[in-house]
Design a protein around this motif. Structure first.
Motif, mmCIF file in Angstrom:
data_model
loop_
_atom_site.group_PDB
_atom_site.id
_atom_site.type_symbol
_atom_site.label_atom_id
_atom_site.label_comp_id
_atom_site.label_asym_id
_atom_site.label_seq_id
_atom_site.Cartn_x
_atom_site.Cartn_y
_atom_site.Cartn_z
ATOM 1 N N TYR A 21 -19.274 -4.022 -35.645
ATOM 2 C CA TYR A 21 -19.292 -2.613 -36.055
ATOM 3 C C TYR A 21 -19.454 -2.497 -37.569
ATOM 4 O O TYR A 21 -20.245 -1.691 -38.056
ATOM 5 N N TYR A 24 -23.141 -3.434 -38.766
ATOM 6 C CA TYR A 24 -24.310 -2.604 -38.460
ATOM 7 C C TYR A 24 -24.022 -1.099 -38.410
ATOM 8 O O TYR A 24 -24.430 -0.391 -39.320
ATOM 9 N N PRO A 25 -23.357 -0.568 -37.379
ATOM 10 C CA PRO A 25 -23.253 0.902 -37.266
ATOM 11 C C PRO A 25 -22.503 1.569 -38.422
ATOM 12 O O PRO A 25 -22.841 2.670 -38.825
ATOM 13 N N GLN A 30 -29.314 0.065 -37.324
ATOM 14 C CA GLN A 30 -29.394 -0.212 -35.889
ATOM 15 C C GLN A 30 -29.050 -1.682 -35.640
ATOM 16 O O GLN A 30 -29.424 -2.554 -36.418
ATOM 17 N N MET A 31 -28.385 -1.942 -34.523
ATOM 18 C CA MET A 31 -28.125 -3.320 -34.134
ATOM 19 C C MET A 31 -29.426 -3.933 -33.627
ATOM 20 O O MET A 31 -30.170 -3.293 -32.901
ATOM 21 N N PRO A 35 -29.338 -1.897 -29.461
ATOM 22 C CA PRO A 35 -29.066 -0.684 -30.242
ATOM 23 C C PRO A 35 -28.212 0.325 -29.476
ATOM 24 O O PRO A 35 -27.529 1.138 -30.087
ATOM 25 N N GLY A 38 -24.601 -0.130 -30.485
ATOM 26 C CA GLY A 38 -24.329 0.456 -31.794
ATOM 27 C C GLY A 38 -24.196 1.963 -31.721
ATOM 28 O O GLY A 38 -23.333 2.558 -32.363
ATOM 29 N N ASP A 39 -25.045 2.613 -30.910
ATOM 30 C CA ASP A 39 -24.943 4.063 -30.736
ATOM 31 C C ASP A 39 -23.626 4.433 -30.071
ATOM 32 O O ASP A 39 -22.979 5.410 -30.461
ATOM 33 N N ARG A 42 -20.837 4.101 -32.636
ATOM 34 C CA ARG A 42 -20.881 5.191 -33.611
ATOM 35 C C ARG A 42 -20.341 6.486 -33.010
ATOM 36 O O ARG A 42 -19.590 7.221 -33.649
#
Length: 58
Positions: A21, A24-25, A30-31, A35, A38-39, A42
C-alpha cells in the motif's frame, strides 16, 4: 507449534499488505500487476475518517 506458525504467517501477510500500500496506492500510482487490488486498497482507506489540519491543532 502450529499456532506460532499461523501467527507469524499472518504477521508477514499484514506487513506485506502495508508495504504494498505504501509503495503504490498511497503515492497515487497504479500497482503494476493487479491494479484492481490498488483501487480496492485506496477505496478502503478513503472511506476511513481522517483528521483535518484544523482539527489536529488544538
Amino acid at each position: 507449534m502450529l499456532a506460532i506458525i499461523l501467527t507469524m504467517t499472518l504477521g508477514v501477510l499484514v506487513a506485506a499488505a502495508v508495504a504494498v500500500y505504501v509503495a503504490y496506492p498511497h503515492r497515487g500510482e497504479q500497482m503494476p500487476v493487479v491494479p484492481q487490488l490498488g483501487d480496492a486498497m485506496r477505496k478502503g482507506v478513503d472511506s476511513l475518517p481522517t483528521l483535518e489540519d484544523s482539527e489536529s491543532r488544538v
